[in-house]
Enzyme design. Structure first.
Site, PDB file in Angstrom:
ATOM      1  N   CYS A   1       0.813  -1.222   0.000  1.00 23.94           N
ATOM      2  CA  CYS A   1       0.000   0.000   0.000  1.00 23.94           C
ATOM      3  C   CYS A   1       0.846   1.272   0.000  1.00 23.94           C
ATOM      4  O   CYS A   1       0.347   2.352  -0.305  1.00 23.94           O
ATOM      5  CB  CYS A   1      -0.915  -0.002   1.211  1.00 23.94           C
ATOM      6  SG  CYS A   1      -1.857  -1.505   1.303  1.00 23.94           S
TER       7      CYS A   1
ATOM      8  N   HIS B   1      -3.566   6.828   3.029  1.00 30.73           N
ATOM      9  CA  HIS B   1      -3.953   5.549   2.438  1.00 30.73           C
ATOM     10  C   HIS B   1      -5.299   5.130   3.049  1.00 30.73           C
ATOM     11  O   HIS B   1      -5.497   5.216   4.263  1.00 30.73           O
ATOM     12  CB  HIS B   1      -2.870   4.507   2.721  1.00 30.73           C
ATOM     13  CG  HIS B   1      -3.296   3.119   2.428  1.00 30.73           C
ATOM     14  ND1 HIS B   1      -3.921   2.767   1.247  1.00 30.73           N
ATOM     15  CD2 HIS B   1      -3.207   1.974   3.159  1.00 30.73           C
ATOM     16  CE1 HIS B   1      -4.177   1.475   1.269  1.00 30.73           C
ATOM     17  NE2 HIS B   1      -3.776   0.965   2.415  1.00 30.73           N
TER      18      HIS B   1
ATOM     19  N   ASN C   1     -10.333  -0.584   0.454  1.00 30.29           N
ATOM     20  CA  ASN C   1      -8.880  -0.407   0.427  1.00 30.29           C
ATOM     21  C   ASN C   1      -8.353  -0.887  -0.922  1.00 30.29           C
ATOM     22  O   ASN C   1      -8.371  -2.085  -1.206  1.00 30.29           O
ATOM     23  CB  ASN C   1      -8.276  -1.211   1.591  1.00 30.29           C
ATOM     24  CG  ASN C   1      -6.753  -1.179   1.616  1.00 30.29           C
ATOM     25  OD1 ASN C   1      -6.114  -0.755   0.661  1.00 30.29           O
ATOM     26  ND2 ASN C   1      -6.184  -1.648   2.712  1.00 30.29           N
TER      27      ASN C   1
HETATM   28  N1  ACO Z   1     -18.238  -9.474   9.674  1.00 27.14           N
HETATM   29  C1  ACO Z   1     -18.667  -9.817  10.910  1.00 27.14           C
HETATM   30  N2  ACO Z   1     -17.840 -10.191  11.893  1.00 27.14           N
HETATM   31  C2  ACO Z   1     -16.528 -10.229  11.609  1.00 27.14           C
HETATM   32  C3  ACO Z   1     -16.009  -9.892  10.346  1.00 27.14           C
HETATM   33  C4  ACO Z   1     -16.932  -9.502   9.356  1.00 27.14           C
HETATM   34  N3  ACO Z   1     -16.564  -9.152   8.112  1.00 27.14           N
HETATM   35  N4  ACO Z   1     -14.672 -10.015  10.374  1.00 27.14           N
HETATM   36  C5  ACO Z   1     -14.351 -10.421  11.609  1.00 27.14           C
HETATM   37  N5  ACO Z   1     -15.469 -10.557  12.355  1.00 27.14           N
HETATM   38  C6  ACO Z   1     -15.591 -10.961  13.754  1.00 27.14           C
HETATM   39  C7  ACO Z   1     -14.432 -11.792  14.231  1.00 27.14           C
HETATM   40  O1  ACO Z   1     -14.611 -13.147  13.893  1.00 27.14           O
HETATM   41  C8  ACO Z   1     -14.496 -11.566  15.720  1.00 27.14           C
HETATM   42  O2  ACO Z   1     -15.487 -12.383  16.242  1.00 27.14           O
HETATM   43  P1  ACO Z   1     -15.302 -13.073  17.709  1.00 27.14           P
HETATM   44  O3  ACO Z   1     -15.180 -11.921  18.658  1.00 27.14           O
HETATM   45  O4  ACO Z   1     -16.548 -13.859  17.848  1.00 27.14           O
HETATM   46  O5  ACO Z   1     -14.053 -13.883  17.576  1.00 27.14           O
HETATM   47  C9  ACO Z   1     -14.995 -10.124  15.846  1.00 27.14           C
HETATM   48  O6  ACO Z   1     -15.581  -9.796  14.576  1.00 27.14           O
HETATM   49  C10 ACO Z   1     -13.902  -9.124  16.147  1.00 27.14           C
HETATM   50  O7  ACO Z   1     -12.806  -9.385  15.281  1.00 27.14           O
HETATM   51  P2  ACO Z   1     -11.517  -8.519  15.329  1.00 27.14           P
HETATM   52  O8  ACO Z   1     -10.534  -9.065  14.343  1.00 27.14           O
HETATM   53  O9  ACO Z   1     -11.090  -8.336  16.746  1.00 27.14           O
HETATM   54  O10 ACO Z   1     -12.101  -7.148  14.788  1.00 27.14           O
HETATM   55  P3  ACO Z   1     -11.412  -5.744  14.702  1.00 27.14           P
HETATM   56  O11 ACO Z   1     -12.242  -4.759  15.403  1.00 27.14           O
HETATM   57  O12 ACO Z   1      -9.961  -5.811  15.011  1.00 27.14           O
HETATM   58  O13 ACO Z   1     -11.573  -5.414  13.168  1.00 27.14           O
HETATM   59  C11 ACO Z   1     -10.284  -5.337  11.165  1.00 27.14           C
HETATM   60  C12 ACO Z   1     -10.935  -6.227  12.204  1.00 27.14           C
HETATM   61  C13 ACO Z   1     -11.367  -4.560  10.446  1.00 27.14           C
HETATM   62  C14 ACO Z   1      -9.533  -6.206  10.169  1.00 27.14           C
HETATM   63  C15 ACO Z   1      -9.330  -4.356  11.875  1.00 27.14           C
HETATM   64  O14 ACO Z   1      -8.458  -5.047  12.731  1.00 27.14           O
HETATM   65  C16 ACO Z   1      -8.519  -3.573  10.900  1.00 27.14           C
HETATM   66  O15 ACO Z   1      -9.035  -2.772  10.141  1.00 27.14           O
HETATM   67  N6  ACO Z   1      -7.203  -3.714  10.908  1.00 27.14           N
HETATM   68  C17 ACO Z   1      -6.369  -3.014   9.970  1.00 27.14           C
HETATM   69  C18 ACO Z   1      -6.472  -3.695   8.649  1.00 27.14           C
HETATM   70  C19 ACO Z   1      -5.826  -2.881   7.579  1.00 27.14           C
HETATM   71  O16 ACO Z   1      -5.581  -1.709   7.717  1.00 27.14           O
HETATM   72  N7  ACO Z   1      -5.539  -3.530   6.504  1.00 27.14           N
HETATM   73  C20 ACO Z   1      -4.978  -2.849   5.440  1.00 27.14           C
HETATM   74  C21 ACO Z   1      -3.522  -2.889   5.459  1.00 27.14           C
HETATM   75  S1  ACO Z   1      -3.036  -4.250   4.580  1.00 27.14           S
HETATM   76  C22 ACO Z   1      -2.824  -3.644   3.110  1.00 27.14           C
HETATM   77  O17 ACO Z   1      -3.155  -2.546   2.875  1.00 27.14           O
HETATM   78  C23 ACO Z   1      -2.321  -4.629   2.052  1.00 27.14           C
END
Ligand code: ACO
Length: 320
Positions: A110, A244, A274
């Site tokens: 990214c 980004h 993204n």
């Molecule tokens: N829909 C519903 N529930 C979901 C989903 C979904 N799409 N995805 C995960 N969950 C659930 C999980 O299973 C978990 O359930 P549990 O509590 O029963 O185990 C719960 O939601 C919480 O999951 P977390 O992973 O703790 O959720 P979080 O609040 O951390 O959000 C996310 C996840 C959105 C991925 C976040 O961590 C994030 O945005 N991180 C940064 C990602 C990023 O920036 N990526 C881009 C960089 S990589 C690149 O650019 C190549």
């Protein structure tokens, strides 16, 4: 001597996929995705190649710049989803454009678009290029496990481009990498060598969301402060921050840690998801075409992603 931006363009595939569309085959909801990530819909390729996305974005940028492809001295593409391992996306784009200059790709995930601006700045400093096309283009949809709700809801496809010409707009920059395979990784297919013994992995995005989140907020906050200082400016001097588009909550967290007025942080993740290396030039083009930038506005571009990598720069905008 470095460069100024003389044209911007973007293109995204026509196929719009909403969160409700995803909820038809995944255990997810519009409410979860929009509150946790900030995405409501994304564009997903049906037949378009990455090179076609790059081509359409580039045509728009070249048209704005009043530049013919034959005038280009260099084509630089930032991508992790080129159609072929070889030729590069940049060579495929050069062919579509009918340009005749050197062309190459860079993979900094990214952060790739700002890495490529830095690369372009080197060519301008040496006086070896007068017009450079820089493109971020991604077909992330082919790197996703569409059964994995924790990753596939985040990303989208698209391309953004800038045409650069000699100038002095690139006021300060930082590029950074810290090799890490635990936080974000997209394995390549291992091929079919009968001699290679490692187990093959699925070639899809693997991501530790929370670790990515922490790295992103820290990198963005630190890099933005550093480049503003390097440029001899204060946070108050910045007209817009163009981050980004990875997650709206990452942008909101960084906003709270910086003293730039919050309304100056720009975002369009709601409509594109993204798009990795394409997200910054897509957003810059939208803002530019909306007439948001005034002459001499100081813009901060910042990104973070796989590598781990991060990058930021300060651009002084020139209206044409
Ligand atoms: N829909 C519903 N529930 C979901 C989903 C979904 N799409 N995805 C995960 N969950 C659930 C999980 O299973 C978990 O359930 P549990 O509590 O029963 O185990 C719960 O939601 C919480 O999951 P977390 O992973 O703790 O959720 P979080 O609040 O951390 O959000 C996310 C996840 C959105 C991925 C976040 O961590 C994030 O945005 N991180 C940064 C990602 C990023 O920036 N990526 C881009 C960089 S990589 C690149 O650019 C190549």
């Amino acid at each position: 001597m470095n460069f100024e931006v003389i044209g911007t363009g973007h293109y995204a595939p026509e196929n719009v996929v909403t969160n409700d569309d995803l909820a038809k085959f995944l255990d997810t909801s519009d409410e979860w995705i929009s509150t946790r990530v900030g995405v409501r819909e994304r564009r997903v390729c049906t037949t378009e190649t990455t090179a076609e996305l790059a081509y359409r974005a580039s045509k728009n940028a070249l048209e704005m710049a009043g530049t013919n492809p034959e005038e280009l001295d260099l084509i630089l593409c930032a991508t992790i989803s080129a159609d072929d391992a070889s030729p590069s996306l940049a060579c495929n784009l050069q062919k579509l454009l009918g340009a005749e200059c050197p062309a190459m790709d860079l993979n900094a995930a990214c952060s790739g678009f700002i890495y490529m601006l830095e690369t372009a700045a080197g060519f301008f400093a040496r006086g070896t290029a007068k017009k450079v096309l820089v493109v971020g283009a991604e077909r992330m949809s082919r790197l996703l496990n569409w059964n994995d709700r924790s990753t596939c809801v985040i990303f989208g496809d698209g391309a953004g481009a800038m045409v650069l010409s000699a100038g002095s707009s690139y006021l300060a920059s930082k590029i950074y990498a810290k090799g890490n395979t635990d936080v974000i990784r997209i394995p390549h297919p291992q091929g079919m060598s009968p001699f290679y013994k490692n187990e093959s992995e699925e070639p899809f995005v693997l991501m530790n969301g929370q670790e990515t989140f922490k790295f992103a907020v820290n990198a963005m906050t630190k890099d933005v402060q550093e480049v503003i200082e390097k440029a001899g400016l204060t946070q108050e001097d910045i007209a817009y921050v163009i981050p980004h588009q990875a997650n709206l909550r990452i942008i909101d967290s960084a906003k709270r840690k910086l003293s730039i007025p919050p309304e100056r942080f720009c975002s369009n993740i709601e409509r594109y998801g993204n798009t990795s290396a394409a997200s910054i030039p897509i957003l810059v083009d939208e803002l530019n075409r909306d007439g948001k930038f005034k002459d001499n506005d100081k813009l901060v571009l910042c990104s973070f992603g796989g590598g781990l990598s991060s990058a930021a720069c300060v651009l002084e905008w020139k209206c044409r």
